[in-house]
Design a protein around this motif. Sequence first.
Motif, short mmCIF file in Angstrom:
data_model
loop_
_atom_site.label_atom_id
_atom_site.label_comp_id
_atom_site.label_asym_id
_atom_site.label_seq_id
_atom_site.Cartn_x
_atom_site.Cartn_y
_atom_site.Cartn_z
N PHE A 48 0.83 -1.20 0.00
CA PHE A 48 0.00 0.00 0.00
C PHE A 48 0.87 1.26 0.00
CE2 PHE A 48 -2.03 3.43 2.38
CZ PHE A 48 -3.21 3.60 1.67
N VAL A 49 1.91 1.26 0.83
CA VAL A 49 2.80 2.41 0.87
C VAL A 49 3.52 2.58 -0.47
CG1 VAL A 49 4.84 3.42 1.98
CG2 VAL A 49 3.10 2.26 3.36
N ALA A 50 3.99 1.48 -1.05
CA ALA A 50 4.68 1.55 -2.34
C ALA A 50 3.76 2.08 -3.43
CB ALA A 50 5.21 0.17 -2.71
N ARG A 51 2.50 1.65 -3.42
CA ARG A 51 1.53 2.10 -4.44
C ARG A 51 1.16 3.57 -4.28
NH1 ARG A 51 -1.85 4.72 -6.34
NH2 ARG A 51 -3.66 4.13 -7.59
N GLY A 88 15.91 10.49 7.92
CA GLY A 88 15.95 9.90 6.59
C GLY A 88 15.20 10.75 5.58
N ASP A 89 15.19 10.26 4.33
CA ASP A 89 14.58 11.01 3.23
C ASP A 89 13.89 10.04 2.28
OD1 ASP A 89 16.70 9.72 2.04
OD2 ASP A 89 17.90 11.53 1.74
N LEU A 90 13.55 10.54 1.09
CA LEU A 90 12.85 9.69 0.12
C LEU A 90 13.68 8.48 -0.28
CD1 LEU A 90 10.23 9.43 -1.55
CD2 LEU A 90 11.37 10.75 -3.36
N ALA A 104 12.25 -9.73 6.90
CA ALA A 104 12.28 -8.74 5.82
C ALA A 104 11.12 -7.76 5.95
CB ALA A 104 12.24 -9.44 4.46
N ALA A 105 9.93 -8.28 6.25
CA ALA A 105 8.77 -7.40 6.40
C ALA A 105 8.97 -6.42 7.55
CB ALA A 105 7.52 -8.24 6.64
N LEU A 106 9.50 -6.90 8.67
CA LEU A 106 9.73 -6.02 9.81
C LEU A 106 10.83 -5.00 9.52
CD1 LEU A 106 9.46 -8.56 12.78
CD2 LEU A 106 7.81 -6.77 12.15
N ALA A 107 11.86 -5.41 8.80
CA ALA A 107 12.93 -4.48 8.44
C ALA A 107 12.40 -3.38 7.54
CB ALA A 107 14.07 -5.23 7.75
N GLY A 108 11.53 -3.74 6.59
CA GLY A 108 10.93 -2.74 5.73
C GLY A 108 10.11 -1.73 6.51
N TYR A 109 9.29 -2.24 7.41
CA TYR A 109 8.45 -1.34 8.20
C TYR A 109 9.30 -0.48 9.14
CZ TYR A 109 3.44 -0.76 8.11
OH TYR A 109 2.18 -0.30 7.81
N ALA A 110 10.36 -1.04 9.70
CA ALA A 110 11.25 -0.27 10.57
C ALA A 110 11.87 0.90 9.81
CB ALA A 110 12.33 -1.17 11.15
N GLY A 111 12.26 0.64 8.57
CA GLY A 111 12.82 1.72 7.75
C GLY A 111 11.82 2.82 7.47
N LEU A 112 10.58 2.43 7.22
CA LEU A 112 9.54 3.43 6.98
C LEU A 112 9.27 4.24 8.25
CD1 LEU A 112 6.96 1.37 4.87
CD2 LEU A 112 8.65 3.03 4.04
N ARG A 113 9.27 3.57 9.37
CA ARG A 113 9.01 4.27 10.64
C ARG A 113 10.12 5.27 10.97
NH1 ARG A 113 4.55 2.89 12.32
NH2 ARG A 113 3.73 0.76 12.50
N THR A 114 11.35 4.94 10.60
CA THR A 114 12.45 5.87 10.82
C THR A 114 12.22 7.18 10.06
OG1 THR A 114 14.03 4.07 11.16
CG2 THR A 114 14.94 6.19 10.53
N VAL A 154 13.15 5.82 2.11
CA VAL A 154 11.87 5.14 1.90
C VAL A 154 12.01 4.06 0.83
CG1 VAL A 154 9.47 5.42 1.14
CG2 VAL A 154 10.51 7.14 2.62
N PHE A 155 12.65 4.40 -0.26
CA PHE A 155 12.85 3.42 -1.33
C PHE A 155 13.67 2.23 -0.84
CE2 PHE A 155 12.30 7.09 -4.45
CZ PHE A 155 11.04 6.69 -4.82
N ARG A 156 14.67 2.50 -0.02
CA ARG A 156 15.47 1.40 0.52
C ARG A 156 14.63 0.50 1.41
NH1 ARG A 156 20.55 5.23 2.12
NH2 ARG A 156 21.65 5.18 0.10
N ALA A 157 13.78 1.10 2.21
CA ALA A 157 12.92 0.31 3.09
C ALA A 157 11.95 -0.55 2.29
CB ALA A 157 12.14 1.25 4.02
N LEU A 158 11.42 -0.01 1.21
CA LEU A 158 10.43 -0.75 0.42
C LEU A 158 11.06 -1.91 -0.34
CD1 LEU A 158 8.26 2.21 -0.93
CD2 LEU A 158 7.63 0.52 0.81
N ARG A 159 12.38 -1.92 -0.47
CA ARG A 159 13.03 -3.04 -1.15
C ARG A 159 12.90 -4.34 -0.35
NH1 ARG A 159 18.65 0.11 -2.67
NH2 ARG A 159 17.82 1.43 -4.34
#
Length: 356
Positions: free
Chosen positions: A25-28, A92-94, A76-86, A97-102
């Motif tokens: 959802f966040v990626a979309r 952080g910056d955009l 992996a799912a938790l790492a992605g969400y942790a990156g978004l929360r940061t 966000v892209f790194r987290a969504l990977r």
Amino acid sequence: MSDVVVDDIVAVLPPLLQTLESLSFVARNLNPQEFGRVMDIAGEPDEALQAVRPRLADWPEKFAHIKTALEVSIEAALAGYAGLRTVQSGEGDLVSVFRALRYGPRALEALYSLTELPPVSGFFIAPELRDDAELQARLAAVPNDDTGVFHERNEPGSRGGFSMYVPEYYTPERTWPLVMALHGGSGNGRSFLWSWLRDARSRGAILVAPTATGSTWALMGDDTDTPNLNRIIDQVRERWRIDETRMLLTGMSDGGTFSYVTGLDGASRFTHLAPVAATFHPLMAEVADAERLRGLPIFITHGRLDWMFPVQTARQTQGLLSAAGAKVTYCEIDDLSHCYPREINAEILQWLNGGA
């Protein structure tokens, strides 16, 4: 399977699947100006996932393959969400966000090995087809040979290889449509495969997601990507039966732009083009092979909110290609920025199969 293991799976899967849906959802809906609002809507499914993660600790050894796949997907799912929360907290910056969504595609790849579990199989079916009993039966059967997910020299960080998916119910008794999907700039095919896999699996298409030979597709200078795409087509055709009248080249951002660059060439083997969130220089229409353009089916998708390639570019492209004789279908999505709209895949496949 023991009752304890079943109970643990029942506890773990819902928050895992919800966390993966929230990452998607966040990626979309990613838009720099709306990031905070999008995260608020996505919610906090990772907290529930974090809470149930310890339930995988003490499983019998015979269920190790299930446990390992779940652990990799969860981490992996938790790492992605942790990156978004940061980023949500102001750090952080955009790019962050892209790194987290990977991490999302990594989690999906690990989870896909467990489609023997009905909830997981259902997750990888397009939502509108999850009640299709015939499709469910085909997917529940023992997979045919040479089917599933494959990676050919496409490890993370590598260039020029490809990942692909062949529906488990594939049979050589008929030909199958081919979807070749090109990732965006600095991306890779192994991740981009998951933008299309659910629809290829649900609707019966062979999916190929190559990785560019360079840091992005050959939009300028020597074109090393077109020969590589042709090599990949030849390799795929040696093992699977492809419908030569339904060969789609699609792509996101730089991948969409390269689908124009290579797809408008008179020697292109693709029968349909479907660029998404792409840019297009007017000179491309002028130098394109006139005979190739005449009647060529092109499906353009673009977001009205695109902050990288303004939507006016896509509107102009529609006019230029139509004037040059192409058969253009144009889809402008009101709430889309510079993201991949996975919901458009069903419409593109219907169009590819002659339904639109």
